[in-house]
Design an enzyme around this catalytic site. Structure first.
Site, PDB file in Angstrom:
ATOM      1  N   ARG A 128      -4.483  -6.795  20.362  1.00 41.30           N
ATOM      2  CA  ARG A 128      -3.806  -6.738  19.428  1.00 41.30           C
ATOM      3  C   ARG A 128      -4.809  -6.571  17.954  1.00 41.30           C
ATOM      4  O   ARG A 128      -4.783  -5.876  16.841  1.00 41.30           O
ATOM      5  CB  ARG A 128      -2.626  -7.432  19.241  1.00 41.30           C
ATOM      6  CG  ARG A 128      -2.385  -7.655  17.892  1.00 41.30           C
ATOM      7  CD  ARG A 128      -1.480  -6.645  17.327  1.00 41.30           C
ATOM      8  NE  ARG A 128      -0.629  -5.494  18.576  1.00 41.30           N
ATOM      9  CZ  ARG A 128      -0.451  -3.881  18.537  1.00 41.30           C
ATOM     10  NH1 ARG A 128      -1.035  -3.229  17.789  1.00 41.30           N
ATOM     11  NH2 ARG A 128       0.048  -3.722  19.406  1.00 41.30           N
ATOM     12  N   LYS A 178      -6.158  -2.559  -5.976  1.00 43.15           N
ATOM     13  CA  LYS A 178      -5.054  -2.816  -4.979  1.00 43.15           C
ATOM     14  C   LYS A 178      -5.451  -3.510  -3.821  1.00 43.15           C
ATOM     15  O   LYS A 178      -5.013  -2.077  -2.497  1.00 43.15           O
ATOM     16  CB  LYS A 178      -4.152  -2.257  -5.642  1.00 43.15           C
ATOM     17  CG  LYS A 178      -3.747  -2.447  -7.193  1.00 43.15           C
ATOM     18  CD  LYS A 178      -2.550  -0.395  -7.019  1.00 43.15           C
ATOM     19  CE  LYS A 178      -2.510  -0.518  -8.691  1.00 43.15           C
ATOM     20  NZ  LYS A 178      -1.428   0.466  -9.555  1.00 43.15           N
ATOM     21  N   LYS A 199      -8.258  -2.853 -20.403  1.00 43.20           N
ATOM     22  CA  LYS A 199      -6.919  -2.138 -20.067  1.00 43.20           C
ATOM     23  C   LYS A 199      -5.548  -2.879 -21.238  1.00 43.20           C
ATOM     24  O   LYS A 199      -5.962  -4.142 -21.807  1.00 43.20           O
ATOM     25  CB  LYS A 199      -5.982  -3.097 -18.651  1.00 43.20           C
ATOM     26  CG  LYS A 199      -6.922  -2.076 -17.782  1.00 43.20           C
ATOM     27  CD  LYS A 199      -6.356  -2.218 -16.212  1.00 43.20           C
ATOM     28  CE  LYS A 199      -5.952  -1.232 -16.495  1.00 43.20           C
ATOM     29  NZ  LYS A 199      -4.621  -1.052 -14.959  1.00 43.20           N
ATOM     30  N   GLU A 223      -9.400   1.636 -20.470  1.00 45.59           N
ATOM     31  CA  GLU A 223      -7.703   3.067 -20.510  1.00 45.59           C
ATOM     32  C   GLU A 223      -7.809   2.849 -21.930  1.00 45.59           C
ATOM     33  O   GLU A 223      -7.769   2.193 -22.545  1.00 45.59           O
ATOM     34  CB  GLU A 223      -7.226   1.027 -19.306  1.00 45.59           C
ATOM     35  CG  GLU A 223      -5.715   2.055 -19.733  1.00 45.59           C
ATOM     36  CD  GLU A 223      -5.030   0.966 -19.118  1.00 45.59           C
ATOM     37  OE1 GLU A 223      -4.633   0.820 -17.893  1.00 45.59           O
ATOM     38  OE2 GLU A 223      -4.352   0.978 -20.081  1.00 45.59           O
ATOM     39  N   ASP A 273      -5.600   7.377 -19.093  1.00 39.33           N
ATOM     40  CA  ASP A 273      -3.755   6.667 -17.869  1.00 39.33           C
ATOM     41  C   ASP A 273      -2.079   7.573 -18.435  1.00 39.33           C
ATOM     42  O   ASP A 273      -2.175   6.762 -19.512  1.00 39.33           O
ATOM     43  CB  ASP A 273      -3.605   4.997 -18.413  1.00 39.33           C
ATOM     44  CG  ASP A 273      -2.969   4.093 -17.729  1.00 39.33           C
ATOM     45  OD1 ASP A 273      -2.809   4.419 -16.155  1.00 39.33           O
ATOM     46  OD2 ASP A 273      -1.614   3.361 -18.137  1.00 39.33           O
TER      47      ASP A 273
END
Length: 290
Positions: free
Chosen positions: A107, A146, A178, A206, A227
């Site tokens: 597994r 992410k 950002k 950004e 963005d």
């Protein structure tokens, strides 16, 4: 077998993954109760790992490491390489070894191959769409941060196997300014200036409006993340930047939109979904008693 990645300890990963599955250190744990109760200690298996779909392969060296950890004498024939595109039904690995060990490792080995191959396959789909008809053959696909906690190095390895390029590996190797940073600093220009004065390189900034481009560049940004801009606005942004720094399209990018975004002339398109939500590849492993 040799598999090394900066910042990744293969032995530790295999050891801790198996310990999690076996319940090592927990009351009653530390063993595979099913295999030990059902399978004779000296039984042997032969097995074949294969792809059930068309995939881009990633993670085979890790799968091999799981089997070798539990049966150092296992006989493994690797039939494909990470980064290979394979058709449905392709055999990826043949294994002959102790049956208990093979079942205990199965597994963990499959999980990592399915997960990483799923990421590599999706990355390749995005590269194909981005550089295909109506797209931009010179645009580069980027991944993002992410990623699942603890798996970043492996997941970013998988995006490379699919043809993408790694963006930042973490918070340490580049500044990425950002909207929240801008909100605290007061403006794009001030945020970039603070990073520049701190000696940070490179500085990725950004921008979500065309009027932010010149202030960011004048303050010293090395890379602009454009963005959530539609293709026509991206094209205007690229023309304004005029090659002074690399440009990256981000936000609202999927398989249906990436070609048009790339065709705007940006150098990069970044897609968080590659590591955030790529489905597992359909890879199986069938054993036969010897």
């Amino acid at each position: 077998m040799s598999f090394t990645l900066p910042g990744f300890d293969l032995d530790r990963f295999v050891r801790e993954t198996l310990a999690e599955d076996l319940g090592t250190g927990l009351e009653g744990g530390g063993k595979d109760v099913t295999s030990e109760s059902v399978i004779p200690a000296d039984a042997r298996f032969s097995g074949v790992m294969d792809s059930r779909d068309a995939i881009v392969v990633a993670g085979l060296p890790l799968a091999e490491a799981f089997f070798r950890r539990l049966d150092p004498a296992v006989d493994i024939e690797v039939l494909a390489h990470d980064g290979d595109k394979v058709t449905p039904g392709t055999d990826l690995m043949r294994i002959v070894g102790n049956a208990r060990a093979m079942l205990t490792a199965e597994r963990s080995a499959l999980n990592i191959v399915q997960h990483l191959s799923g990421i590599a396959t999706m990355a390749n789909e995005y590269v194909t769409a981005m550089r295909g008809p109506g797209g931009n053959p010179s645009c580069t696909l980027l991944d993002t941060r992410k990623t699942l906690p603890g798996l970043r190095v492996l997941e970013k390895y998988a995006t490379r196997m699919g043809g993408a390029q790694n963006h930042r590996m973490g918070l340490w190797d580049a500044a990425m300014i950002k909207d929240n940073h801008v909100a605290v600093a007061g403006s794009v220009a001030e945020a970039v200036k603070r990073a520049r004065d701190a000696g940070v390189k490179p500085i990725i900034c950004e921008v979500d409006r065309l009027d932010q481009i010149e202030p960011a560049l004048e303050a010293g940004a090395h890379h602009l993340l454009l963005d959530n801009m539609p293709p026509e606005v991206l094209k205007q942004a690229v023309e304004m930047v005029a090659g002074r720094v690399p440009t990256e399209a981000s936000g609202g990018i999927n398989l249906d939109t990436i070609a048009a975004k790339a065709a705007s002339g940006v150098d990069y398109c970044s897609v968080g979904r590659l590591t955030q939500s790529a489905p597992a590849a359909d890879v199986g492993l069938d054993f036969t008693p010897l």
